[in-house]
Write a protein that holds these residues in place. Structure first.
Motif, short mmCIF file in Angstrom:
data_model
loop_
_atom_site.label_atom_id
_atom_site.label_comp_id
_atom_site.label_asym_id
_atom_site.label_seq_id
_atom_site.Cartn_x
_atom_site.Cartn_y
_atom_site.Cartn_z
N UNK A 279 0.83 -1.20 0.00
CA UNK A 279 0.00 0.00 0.00
C UNK A 279 0.87 1.25 0.00
N UNK A 280 1.84 1.31 0.87
CA UNK A 280 2.65 2.52 0.98
C UNK A 280 3.46 2.77 -0.29
N UNK A 281 3.95 1.69 -0.91
CA UNK A 281 4.66 1.85 -2.18
C UNK A 281 3.73 2.39 -3.26
N UNK A 282 2.52 1.83 -3.32
CA UNK A 282 1.56 2.29 -4.32
C UNK A 282 1.24 3.76 -4.13
N UNK A 283 1.03 4.17 -2.89
CA UNK A 283 0.73 5.58 -2.63
C UNK A 283 1.89 6.48 -3.03
N UNK A 284 3.11 6.02 -2.78
CA UNK A 284 4.27 6.84 -3.15
C UNK A 284 4.33 7.03 -4.66
N UNK A 285 3.95 6.00 -5.41
CA UNK A 285 3.94 6.11 -6.87
C UNK A 285 2.87 7.10 -7.32
N UNK A 286 1.67 6.98 -6.73
CA UNK A 286 0.58 7.88 -7.12
C UNK A 286 0.91 9.33 -6.79
N UNK A 287 1.51 9.55 -5.64
CA UNK A 287 1.88 10.91 -5.22
C UNK A 287 2.88 11.50 -6.19
N UNK A 288 3.83 10.70 -6.65
CA UNK A 288 4.80 11.18 -7.63
C UNK A 288 4.14 11.45 -8.97
N UNK A 289 3.22 10.59 -9.39
CA UNK A 289 2.52 10.81 -10.66
C UNK A 289 1.74 12.12 -10.63
N UNK A 290 1.26 12.49 -9.45
CA UNK A 290 0.50 13.73 -9.30
C UNK A 290 1.39 14.96 -9.13
N UNK A 291 2.71 14.75 -9.10
CA UNK A 291 3.63 15.86 -8.92
C UNK A 291 3.63 16.43 -7.52
N UNK A 292 3.27 15.59 -6.55
CA UNK A 292 3.14 16.03 -5.15
C UNK A 292 4.25 15.49 -4.25
N UNK A 293 5.33 15.01 -4.83
CA UNK A 293 6.37 14.34 -4.05
C UNK A 293 7.07 15.26 -3.04
N UNK A 294 6.97 16.56 -3.23
CA UNK A 294 7.61 17.49 -2.29
C UNK A 294 6.64 17.99 -1.22
#
Length: 378
Positions: A279-294
């Motif tokens: 789950x946490x890995x999937x969320x990290x991918x989605x957050x990056x796809x949304x440009x929200x990694x920072x």
């Protein structure tokens, strides 16, 4: 498009009986998660956040424990909002994953008992207690139930069907529920560690939460609005989340487009953050796809455990408290970054100007939901 305002909110949990009490506990670094030895729920010790049994002993005999917990949260939120549940323009939504399922563990299973544990029965009982005249809506959609219930209420209000909607969610941790997660080897025997390199599973928790939403603005300055929502499905696996995060990103993208906002306007993310590896890995991918990694990310599972049908509501309420108090709650249990894609996990109490946050949720069956919550500017 009509604005959907938050008139009031409540949380009843092991950390307190109001949203304010819960927020104060989080700011003080308190957690309700601890190890329990309860043979009625598990043959082995388990780590969870459970309500004090005294809470249920004081509840009216007419209600089951699940119903009593839900009623307590609704009463406070309805009182704060000063609304009349019997108003034809007022509706309510019940969010839960299992409702009264625990009743089947407490007494002989009969046809009458099977009928009694139906979610419709609880919803009708609570409707009668508060005097709602409109038929209740039930949202039971795995772990996105609370977030999806908010989206459903928003759509009902925008469509002009009602002027006010009460959204309440609750779940209790029973032997049935706990054993299900244990069968997946998904339950951590210590405090969970969302997004951490050493995370190894979830903690479960009990709570109820309520928000009262309306197209009528509250008297308070800078009211909070639910400005966007999105739902998607992985179509991947009954229990395993997407390996790409694209589907959660779809829900995030829809929510942000509905809100008319972009990544730069999001001040923090209230993530699902179950502390399971996938789950946490999937969320990290989605957050990056949304440009929200920072953008700062937090998970509240280390304070409350996973409260199932209440989770999306409870975590939204804490997010609203964060906007009101201009503070971001840290992620309890997080120490070392450990997701497949880098994200900015909030690890300490942070005072910061905040005007908007993103709430995400994911669940069994591949379901995903996201909402954007914003503070309006006078």
């Amino acid at each position: 498009m009509k604005k959907v305002f938050v008139l009031s909110r409540n949380i009843v949990s092991p950390l307190g009986n109001t949203a304010k009490e819960n927020m104060e506990a989080l700011c003080a670094g308190k957690t309700a998660v601890t190890v329990h030895n309860d043979a009625a729920r598990s043959p082995v010790p388990f780590c969870a956040a459970l309500m004090d049994p005294a809470f249920f002993q004081q509840a009216p005999a007419a209600f089951t424990p699940f119903e009593a917990l839900t009623v307590a949260s609704m009463e406070d939120a309805i009182r704060q909002a000063e609304i009349d549940p019997s108003d034809p323009d007022t509706a309510w939504i019940l969010s839960t994953t299992k409702g009264n399922i625990g009743q089947l563990e407490q007494q002989p299973v009969t046809r009458a008992l099977k009928n009694e544990v139906a979610l419709t029965v609880s919803a009708q009982k609570l409707s009668a207690h508060f005097g709602f005249v409109n038929r209740p809506v039930i949202v039971s959609h795995a772990c996105i139930s609370g977030t999806l219930a908010i989206i459903t209420a928003r759509r009902m209000l925008e469509a002009g069907k009602y002027k006010t909607v009460v959204v309440a969610g609750a779940d209790l941790i029973t032997r049935f529920i706990l054993s299900g997660f244990q069968s997946f080897h998904a339950v951590s025997d210590v405090l969970c560690k969302p997004f951490d390199a050493d995370r190894n599973g979830i903690n479960l928790g009990e709570a109820a939460a309520t928000v009262v939403l309306s197209t009528q603005p509250p008297a308070a300055a800078n009211p909070i609005v639910i400005s966007g929502g999105g739902v998607s499905n992985d179509a991947n696996h009954i229990s395993g989340p997407s390996r790409t995060g694209e589907e959660l990103f779809m829900a995030i993208d829809r929510a942000m487009k509905e809100a008319g906002t972009d990544a730069a306007a999001i001040d923090f993310i209230s993530a699902h953050g179950t502390a399971t590896v996938y789950n946490d890995d999937m969320e990290s991918r989605a957050i990056n796809l949304a440009g929200l990694q920072s953008v700062p990310v937090n998970s509240l599972k280390g304070y409350y455990g996973h409260t199932l049908g209440a989770a999306g509501l409870l975590e939204t309420v804490i997010g609203i408290e964060s906007l009101s108090n201009q503070v971001i709650i840290p992620t309890m249990g997080f120490e070392t970054p450990g997701t497949v894609e880098p994200i900015h996990v909030c690890s300490k109490l942070t005072k910061t100007p905040a005007h908007a946050f993103l709430k995400t949720a994911s669940g069994f069956g591949g379901c995903n939901a996201a909402i954007v919550v914003q503070k309006t500017q006078d």
